[in-house]
Design a protein around this motif. Structure first.
Motif, short mmCIF file in Angstrom:
data_model
loop_
_atom_site.label_atom_id
_atom_site.label_comp_id
_atom_site.label_asym_id
_atom_site.label_seq_id
_atom_site.Cartn_x
_atom_site.Cartn_y
_atom_site.Cartn_z
N ALA A 6 -21.58 10.75 -10.20
CA ALA A 6 -22.09 11.68 -9.27
C ALA A 6 -23.44 11.29 -8.81
O ALA A 6 -24.40 12.08 -8.34
N THR A 7 -23.45 9.98 -8.16
CA THR A 7 -25.00 9.27 -7.99
C THR A 7 -24.97 9.22 -6.30
O THR A 7 -25.73 8.53 -5.90
N GLY A 8 -23.98 9.90 -5.78
CA GLY A 8 -24.61 10.02 -4.15
C GLY A 8 -24.21 9.02 -3.45
O GLY A 8 -23.18 8.11 -3.70
N ASN B 45 -19.80 21.16 4.42
CA ASN B 45 -18.67 20.84 3.51
C ASN B 45 -19.10 19.85 2.44
O ASN B 45 -18.32 19.94 1.58
N SER B 46 -20.12 19.18 2.56
CA SER B 46 -20.44 18.30 1.42
C SER B 46 -20.91 19.23 0.27
O SER B 46 -20.38 18.91 -0.87
N TYR B 47 -21.82 19.91 0.43
CA TYR B 47 -22.26 21.01 -0.62
C TYR B 47 -20.78 21.94 -1.17
O TYR B 47 -20.70 22.16 -2.28
N LEU C 122 -31.14 18.16 -0.24
CA LEU C 122 -31.29 18.01 1.37
C LEU C 122 -29.99 18.74 1.70
O LEU C 122 -29.00 18.13 1.84
N ALA C 123 -30.41 20.15 2.20
CA ALA C 123 -29.00 20.91 2.68
C ALA C 123 -29.60 22.32 3.00
O ALA C 123 -30.57 22.75 2.42
N GLY C 124 -29.27 22.83 4.10
CA GLY C 124 -29.57 24.24 4.46
C GLY C 124 -28.30 25.07 4.45
O GLY C 124 -28.21 26.21 4.11
N LEU D 53 -28.03 10.28 8.30
CA LEU D 53 -28.36 11.13 7.12
C LEU D 53 -27.71 10.54 5.67
O LEU D 53 -28.34 10.21 4.88
N ASP D 54 -26.55 10.45 5.81
CA ASP D 54 -25.64 9.72 4.83
C ASP D 54 -24.25 9.27 5.11
O ASP D 54 -24.03 9.55 6.21
N VAL D 55 -23.87 9.04 3.95
CA VAL D 55 -22.47 8.26 4.29
C VAL D 55 -21.19 8.56 3.34
O VAL D 55 -21.72 8.66 2.13
C1 FAD Z 1 -31.24 15.92 6.33
C2 FAD Z 1 -30.08 16.22 5.72
C3 FAD Z 1 -29.69 17.63 5.72
C4 FAD Z 1 -28.25 17.92 5.14
N1 FAD Z 1 -27.89 19.13 5.33
C5 FAD Z 1 -26.65 19.39 4.60
C6 FAD Z 1 -26.06 20.58 4.56
O1 FAD Z 1 -26.65 21.59 5.30
N2 FAD Z 1 -25.01 20.99 3.81
C7 FAD Z 1 -24.55 19.83 3.38
O2 FAD Z 1 -23.34 20.20 2.80
N3 FAD Z 1 -24.64 18.67 3.28
C8 FAD Z 1 -26.00 18.44 3.90
N4 FAD Z 1 -26.53 17.04 3.69
C9 FAD Z 1 -25.67 16.04 2.89
C10 FAD Z 1 -25.93 16.52 1.51
O3 FAD Z 1 -27.25 16.32 1.26
C11 FAD Z 1 -25.28 15.24 0.57
O4 FAD Z 1 -24.03 15.01 1.21
C12 FAD Z 1 -25.35 15.73 -0.83
O5 FAD Z 1 -26.40 15.89 -1.14
C13 FAD Z 1 -24.35 14.94 -1.70
O6 FAD Z 1 -24.47 15.27 -2.91
P1 FAD Z 1 -24.34 14.19 -4.17
O7 FAD Z 1 -24.62 15.09 -5.46
O8 FAD Z 1 -22.95 13.73 -4.26
O9 FAD Z 1 -25.48 13.23 -4.08
P2 FAD Z 1 -26.75 13.23 -4.04
O10 FAD Z 1 -27.31 14.61 -3.63
O11 FAD Z 1 -27.50 12.09 -3.27
O12 FAD Z 1 -27.02 12.94 -5.28
C14 FAD Z 1 -26.99 11.98 -6.13
C15 FAD Z 1 -28.13 11.97 -7.30
O13 FAD Z 1 -27.95 10.77 -8.06
C16 FAD Z 1 -29.25 10.08 -8.50
N5 FAD Z 1 -28.60 8.74 -8.80
C17 FAD Z 1 -28.37 7.37 -7.97
N6 FAD Z 1 -28.19 6.50 -8.48
C18 FAD Z 1 -28.31 6.88 -9.77
C19 FAD Z 1 -28.39 6.22 -10.93
N7 FAD Z 1 -28.13 4.72 -10.82
N8 FAD Z 1 -28.86 6.64 -12.32
C20 FAD Z 1 -28.89 8.00 -12.32
N9 FAD Z 1 -29.02 8.88 -11.31
C21 FAD Z 1 -28.70 8.24 -9.83
C22 FAD Z 1 -29.89 10.59 -7.15
O14 FAD Z 1 -31.18 10.30 -7.68
C23 FAD Z 1 -29.51 11.55 -6.86
O15 FAD Z 1 -30.39 12.84 -7.35
C24 FAD Z 1 -27.48 16.85 4.41
C25 FAD Z 1 -28.34 15.48 4.44
C26 FAD Z 1 -29.46 15.32 4.85
C27 FAD Z 1 -29.84 13.79 4.84
#
Ligand code: FAD
Length: 517
Positions: A235-237, A497-499, A75-77, A450-452
């Protein structure tokens, strides 16, 4: 590390009685189907996990990446990169020191500055690496025009990527999905293994206290042990889908009346880290709460709460608008009040309407388009997210706010507009537009979670730290599962900035993991 007794300002036991504080029961050995060994085990295949995985295979490491979702959900643009070559071509330069200062101010100083600088100094490098992987001929890349206002200014380091029509290498149209596809392709092309539908349950340590891997439940329903001899990277978000974790770390996020669904983001990584002895960021973690509820557009027009009263300077960013609404009676939504000349007013101020989430009525970028605005308004009216009435009394009735309050608010606002000096809330004169002639409109909008942002305390080598400030050997965290860089509020001053952080941290992780331990 010298032999000092040190402690972190972080979330520590005493236990509060949340269910996630107790680790799950161990899966019996007899139920574990096999052990899979690799050098770098990555838990989570979103942007952070995929970028980290791609970087590690590029550096010659063997990688296995597990993700619990069956399909990629990105989720990101927008992708932030500080002083990229794309910006350089256009003569755009960000003052890094000022960005750091503003970030710290916005975060109430509750940030590990070295992690912030890691992002600032390596995001462009990560972005260039991504462009090179894709081949710049396959992509259209642009820099988003940053919003500049007295209440809120953005830094011009937000990039958009789109797949060129003639590109056959990727399927995604653009944005975060395309970025993830680029890294996923690289990971797989270089021999990395990506297992979706595979949920990591808990981490394992050896007798020396080194994290060796995890137990996971796999797509075939079997339990397997995965081991990473060099590193286990979490890296589970984020935990936005786990109510108890939200209550502990980000209670304001629970107040948002709507939430963008993020299946999978149940804070599994933060829990696994906690059970493994990691120090987590102290609450409150920074939420992204955007004013995307309802019609999702507010503009600079008069904003009223559910009592029909003005409550803020309307010339600010949508995260700020969301938080202000949460603090209002009801706390769920507010209205922007427009009159019959709203299209002319927007056209005249189109350049001042920009900024994340302030783009007019469903349009992002491009030039002013009257027809598109009218279509958006009509659609919002059909959906019940906008209201139209010939008189203000009738409008008040439709939006269910006390008519006398709305009338009084509009009268006072028109006086302010006539004087050109907003002594009540300080909005700049240029954005003061009167409400005089019907039809009148009310746009309904509200906060959406959206997220934390919060997780484990890490070093600049992404090593996870315990509450005693010591590294937990073998354990690394990145992306939203890593802490230290955000606090209080999501800093929209550099969108994407998250990406951007995910890319910067991937660069760092690759360097760290090829270094001798
Ligand atoms: C509508 C929306 C728009 C956004 N737009 C932007 C933007 O334009 N630019 C930007 O920088 N950010 C944007 N964000 C925020 C961004 O999407 C997140 O901050 C980013 O995805 C975080 O990346 P991540 O890889 O840390 O976590 P995530 O993308 O959440 O990935 C974590 C992954 O871990 C997996 N996972 C979780 N638990 C487990 C487990 N126990 N075992 C194995 N896998 C697991 C999940 O399935 C997931 O695929 C947006 C968010 C939303 C909701």
């Amino acid at each position: 590390m010298p032999d000092l007794e040190l402690k972190f300002y972080s979330y520590l036991s005493p236990k509060k009685g949340y269910s996630w504080e107790t680790p799950p029961a161990k899966i019996p050995e007899s139920d574990i189907a096999e052990t899979v060994k690799t050098e770098v085990l990555i838990l989570g295949g979103g942007i952070s996990g995929l970028a980290a995985g791609a970087r590690c295979v590029d550096m010659g490491l063997k990688v296995v990446c597990l993700d619990k979702n069956e399909k990629l959900k990105a989720l990101a643009g927008q992708i932030a990169a500080v002083n990229s070559r794309v910006m350089a071509k256009q003569g755009i330069v960000i003052d890094k020191k000022q960005l750091a200062a503003d970030w710290l101010k916005m975060s109430g100083s509750r940030v590990q500055e070295d992690l912030l600088w890691l992002f600032i100094n390596r995001s462009a490098e990560g972005f260039h690496w991504m462009l090179d992987l894709a081949g710049e001929d396959n992509l259209d890349v642009s820099v988003y025009q940053a919003y500049q206002g007295p209440m809120f200014s953005e830094y011009p380091g937000t990039h958009h990527i789109f797949k060129k029509k003639e590109c056959t290498k990727y399927t995604a149209f653009g944005g975060g999905v395309l970025a993830c596809e680029i890294f996923q392709t690289e990971l797989l092309d270089k021999g990395g293994i990506l297992l979706r539908g595979t949920t990591a349950l808990y981490l394992e340590k050896n007798d020396a206290g080194r994290v060796t891997g995890c137990i996971a439940k796999c797509a075939d329903g079997k339990y397997r042990r995965y081991e990473g001899s060099r590193a286990v990277v979490i890296a589970t978000g984020d935990p936005s889908e786990d109510e108890e974790m939200m209550e502990a770390f980000c209670p304001i996020g629970l107040r948002a009346p709507s939430k963008f669904p993020r299946p999978g983001n149940t804070g599994d990584g933060q829990k696994m880290l906690y059970w493994a002895g990691a120090a987590l960021d102290n609450p409150e973690w920074a939420p992204t709460i955007h004013a995307l509820g309802g019609c999702g557009f507010q503009g600079f027009f008069l904003h009223v709460n559910r009592l029909g009263n003005r409550f803020m300077n309307e010339d600010t960013w949508m995260q700020a608008k969301s938080i202000r609404v949460l603090m209002q009676p009801g706390g769920d939504f507010a209205f922007s009040i427009l009159d019959s000349k709203y299209l002319d007013e927007m056209e005249e101020r189109y350049s001042e309407l920009g900024g994340q989430g302030m783009m007019p009525l469903g349009s992002v970028g491009g030039s002013f388009n009257r027809e598109r605005m009218i279509n958006s308004m009509n659609r919002y009216i059909e959906q019940g997210n906008a209201f139209k009435a010939d008189t203000l009394e009738e409008l008040a009735e439709k939006i269910e706010v006390p008519a006398e309050n709305l009338m009084k608010t509009v009268k006072r606002y028109n006086e302010i507009v006539a004087s050109g000096d907003d002594v009540d809330f300080g909005k700049r004169a240029r954005l003061l537009t009167s409400i005089e002639k019907g039809p009148f409109y009310a746009l309904k909008w509200g906060p959406q979670l959206l997220d934390v942002f919060g997780g484990a305390q890490i070093t600049t080598d992404l090593e996870v730290l315990g509450p005693d400030c010591r590294v937990i050997p073998g354990l690394y965290a990145t992306g939203n599962t890593a802490g230290g860089m955000y606090a209080v509020d999501y800093p929209l001053l550099l969108n994407g900035n998250s990406y951007g952080r995910a890319l910067a941290y991937a660069m760092q992780l690759g360097d760290v993991l090829v270094r001798p331990e």
